[in-house]
Design an enzyme around this catalytic site. Structure first.
Site, PDB file in Angstrom:
ATOM      1  N   ASP A   1       0.832  -1.212   0.000  1.00  0.00           N
ATOM      2  CA  ASP A   1       0.000   0.000   0.000  1.00  0.00           C
ATOM      3  C   ASP A   1       0.865   1.261   0.000  1.00  0.00           C
ATOM      4  OD1 ASP A   1      -2.358   1.390  -0.024  1.00  0.00           O
ATOM      5  OD2 ASP A   1      -2.749   1.197   2.130  1.00  0.00           O
TER       6      ASP A   1
ATOM      7  N   HIS B   1       2.828   3.422  -8.892  1.00  0.00           N
ATOM      8  CA  HIS B   1       2.575   2.010  -9.215  1.00  0.00           C
ATOM      9  C   HIS B   1       3.774   1.420  -9.974  1.00  0.00           C
ATOM     10  CE1 HIS B   1      -1.365   2.515  -7.653  1.00  0.00           C
ATOM     11  NE2 HIS B   1      -1.847   3.201  -8.658  1.00  0.00           N
TER      12      HIS B   1
ATOM     13  N   LEU C   1      10.549 -20.694  -4.192  1.00  0.00           N
ATOM     14  CA  LEU C   1       9.459 -19.881  -3.645  1.00  0.00           C
ATOM     15  C   LEU C   1       8.173 -20.061  -4.458  1.00  0.00           C
ATOM     16  CD1 LEU C   1       8.768 -17.355  -1.775  1.00  0.00           C
ATOM     17  CD2 LEU C   1       9.371 -15.980  -3.779  1.00  0.00           C
TER      18      LEU C   1
END
Ligand code: IPE
Ligand code: IPE
Ligand code: MG
Length: 248
Positions: A18, A35, A129
């Site tokens: 955020d 962004h 991962l």
């Protein structure tokens, strides 16, 4: 750089990324620049998570409520996700990363859906991962879809209503097969879940950091991992336990 080792490494870390808009505003830039810069932080975080030995990293990329934003911002965000998959998939594959997407797929346009499905397909045998991308994801929507799926089984006589259990519900969620997040990090100083992993967060540890997502770094990540390692998790009991020991 020498890699840090941590006493207790969380198996699954989930991050609410955020503050991109505020990061940009602070610099007099359009929100979309925040962004863009956020994608660099994603790359660094995926590498740091793999290096630290984390098995699952879930990133909240776009919520089912983010469609409420102006059309231009929504289209920038979708464009960035597409560009990220196109540009970074080969490198993720090289890092032995398995990509998995959670969220409502049915309402996505086919260009984006095809890219996501292809990313999952191409990386499904990777073993380092697992990068879980929460896209068009909302926890209440996910739970409602799981309930519909269970209700259909009851209706068809394949399942008795009294047999519905937490384990059966788990198995119908988008996160089926993924352990619950041990640690949830949210950047930008906001301290709320915003409809993220409500069911799965039952015993997660929370760490809220003040930095905006584009400023998130390996150092901030390491400091969160250190804080996590210092916490006692009890899962309702009286002594410190690991998630594996209590079977959550
Ligand atoms: C996070 O940053 C990115 C998404 C929610 C997609 P924001 O865009 O929410 O940035 P702020 O919270 O407005 O600063
Ligand atoms: C949560 O952030 C969603 C993502 C990070 C993708 P928001 O910025 O959408 O959350 P609210 O609106 O501040 O609660
Ligand atoms: Mg926000």
């Amino acid at each position: 750089m020498s890699e840090r080792t941590f006493l207790t490494v969380p198996e699954h870390v989930a991050i609410i990324m955020d503050g991109n808009g505020r990061w940009a505003k602070q610099r007099g830039l359009p929100r979309t620049m925040g962004h863009r810069k956020g994608v660099d932080a994603v790359r660094e975080t995926v590498r740091a998570a793999g290096d630290a030995g984390i098995k699952y990293l879930t990133l909240f990329a776009f919520s089912s409520e983010n469609w409420r934003r102006p059309e231009t911002e929504v289209s920038d965000l979708l464009g960035l996700l597409k560009a990220f998959i196109r540009r970074d998939l080969a490198e993720l594959h090289r890092q032995n990363v398995r990509v998995k997407v959670i969220g409502d797929r049915l309402s996505l346009k086919s260009d984006i859906l095809d890219l996501l499905v292809d990313a999952e397909e191409r990386t499904k045998s990777n073993t380092a991962l697992t990068l879980v991308i929460a896209f068009n994801y909302g926890s209440r929507d996910e739970i409602a879809r799981a309930m519909t799926s269970l209700a259909r089984d009851v209706e068809a006589g394949r399942l008795r209503a009294q047999d519905i259990s937490p384990a059966l519900i788990n198995a119908r969620l988008d996160t089926a097969g993924i352990p619950d997040p041990d640690l949830i990090i949210r950047t930008s100083g906001e301290e709320r879940l915003s409809n993220f992993l409500l069911w799965q967060a039952a015993y997660s540890e929370f760490i809220f950091v003040p930095e905006y997502w584009p400023d998130f770094s390996r150092e901030i990540f390491h400091s969160a991992l250190e804080t996590f390692a210092s916490r006692d998790r009890r899962f309702g009991g009286l002594v410190a336990q690991t998630a594996a020991a209590v079977g959550t």
